[in-house]
Design an enzyme around this catalytic site. Structure first.
Site, mmCIF file in Angstrom:
data_model
loop_
_atom_site.group_PDB
_atom_site.id
_atom_site.type_symbol
_atom_site.label_atom_id
_atom_site.label_comp_id
_atom_site.label_asym_id
_atom_site.label_seq_id
_atom_site.Cartn_x
_atom_site.Cartn_y
_atom_site.Cartn_z
ATOM 1 N N ASP A 125 0.836 -1.195 0.000
ATOM 2 C CA ASP A 125 0.000 0.000 0.000
ATOM 3 C C ASP A 125 0.877 1.255 0.000
ATOM 4 O O ASP A 125 1.917 1.295 0.654
ATOM 5 C CB ASP A 125 -0.899 -0.002 1.242
ATOM 6 C CG ASP A 125 -2.156 0.811 1.063
ATOM 7 O OD1 ASP A 125 -2.269 1.518 0.036
ATOM 8 O OD2 ASP A 125 -3.038 0.748 1.933
ATOM 9 N N HIS A 154 -8.109 -0.653 -9.476
ATOM 10 C CA HIS A 154 -7.988 0.343 -8.418
ATOM 11 C C HIS A 154 -6.934 1.393 -8.766
ATOM 12 O O HIS A 154 -7.167 2.601 -8.589
ATOM 13 C CB HIS A 154 -7.627 -0.358 -7.097
ATOM 14 C CG HIS A 154 -7.502 0.564 -5.928
ATOM 15 N ND1 HIS A 154 -8.589 1.161 -5.342
ATOM 16 C CD2 HIS A 154 -6.404 1.019 -5.252
ATOM 17 C CE1 HIS A 154 -8.185 1.937 -4.335
ATOM 18 N NE2 HIS A 154 -6.863 1.870 -4.270
#
Length: 358
Positions: free
Chosen positions: A151, A223
């Site tokens: 992330d 995403h």
């Protein structure tokens, strides 16, 4: 000498192992507002006091205020782009707004430091606020999210991080920042049932090596595709400091999203792309397995302004604003000045001003 730029809060802080996110609402009556304002002057001192116990613990705290709270606590002037959280999407795929007046983002490499500081900060506020959400986050292996992918790979760093996160075009609020938070819960059973190749196409990156998929094979609904923004050929970035959280015994597995930016507009555009789609209907398939259960937008004043807000009240601020905006009055006759006294003074009293925040 040029005026010194305000010191920002610890928005651009090192990635740490532990985090506590706290969202609170102000008490319904106004009795506690003075408590919250006074507390603004104590935050930095409490961070120093706790952080000195473990100098290499990287303890920091960022404090932000919601739109309604700013009006109740401080009045005008207010940050130019501060507004209530904007909802996107519909049905089960929706970015929802939830109550929140005050945000604390506490970070350190040890949870005991986070815990101690959170205890002191919330204790000082007492009955002036009610905590409506508290999440204890942790670093997951090599900065992995709960769904197993790295992330924050594209986070800006160095000077670029300051450029994309600190306000420079709102004179009253230089070096402040906007921050948007959401708590996501994941259907891990459903997600883990997918082949790795399918997961990679949903995210837009390889799972093991964290390499972005080639544009020829990366879906436009991935995403990474939907959260990439460009303006005049340049990518517009935000600073993410997301953290996993969970309770395996309760079947709770989540990611706490937190994004900092110099304007809320790019984060809101990313949410619209994810929840509505770009074009509409081409939404983020990660949302088939992730459900947003909270949402809030806050303004983070500079560290200098946060301390100064302790001496500000909405009534005084609004009065100053009204006075500045009032039309000029017609000139009136002024009597001739009295002659100077024999001792040489001008008989005009003290010239000492009263400093005040404007």
């Amino acid at each position: 000498m040029p005026e010194q730029s305000p010191e920002p809060q610890a928005v651009v802080a090192p990635v740490t192992r532990s985090t506590i996110f706290i969202v609170a609402t102000l008490a319904a009556d106004d009795d506690g507002l003075d408590t919250v304002r006074a507390w603004c002057a104590d935050v930095a001192a409490l961070v120093r006091s706790v952080g000195k116990r473990v100098p290499d613990g990287n303890l920091s705290c960022v404090c932000g205020f919601g739109s309604g709270a700013w009006d109740r606590l401080f009045g005008a002037p207010r940050p130019a782009e501060l507004h209530p959280f904007r909802e996107f999407g519909a049905g089960d795929r929706r970015a929802i707004a939830t109550p929140g007046d005050l945000l604390l983002h506490i970070r350190a490499d040890r949870m005991d430091l986070c815990f101690e500081l959170a205890t002191l900060l919330v204790g000082r506020l007492g009955d002036a606020v009610s905590v409506v959400d508290e999440v204890h986050g942790f670093r997951y292996f090599d900065l992995r999210s709960m769904v197993g992918f790295v992330d924050g790979t594209e986070n800006p760093a160095g000077r670029e991080a300051l450029e994309f996160t600190l306000v420079d075009d709102d004179p009253e609020f230089i070096n402040g920042s906007y921050v948007l938070v959401q708590k996501y819960l994941h259907d891990m059973a459903g997600w883990n049932a997918l082949p790795v190749e399918t997961q990679e196409r949903i995210i837009g990156r390889t799972k093991l090596a964290d390499i972005e998929l080639d544009e020829a094979v990366k879906p436009t609904s991935s995403h990474s595709s939907l959260t990439t923004l460009e303006e005049d050929g340049r990518e517009i970035k935000i600073l993410r400091d997301n953290m996993p959280f969970g309770r395996p015994g309760s079947g709770e597995f989540g990611t706490y999203f937190i994004g900092y930016a110099r304007s809320p507009a790019p984060i809101e555009q990313m949410l619209e792309n994810m929840f509505v789609g770009r074009p509409p209907g081409n939404y983020d398939r990660l949302l088939d397995f992730s459900h947003a259960v909270t949402g809030g937008l806050f303004f983070v004043p500079s560290a200098d302004l946060l301390e100064a807000l302790a001496d500000r009240s909405p009534q005084a601020a609004d009065a100053d604003t009204e006075e500045a905006a009032a039309p000029a009055l017609a000139p009136v006759a002024v009597p001739a000045p009295a002659p100077a006294s024999q001792d040489g003074s001008l008989s005009i009293g003290s010239l000492k001003g009263t400093p005040q925040y404007e």
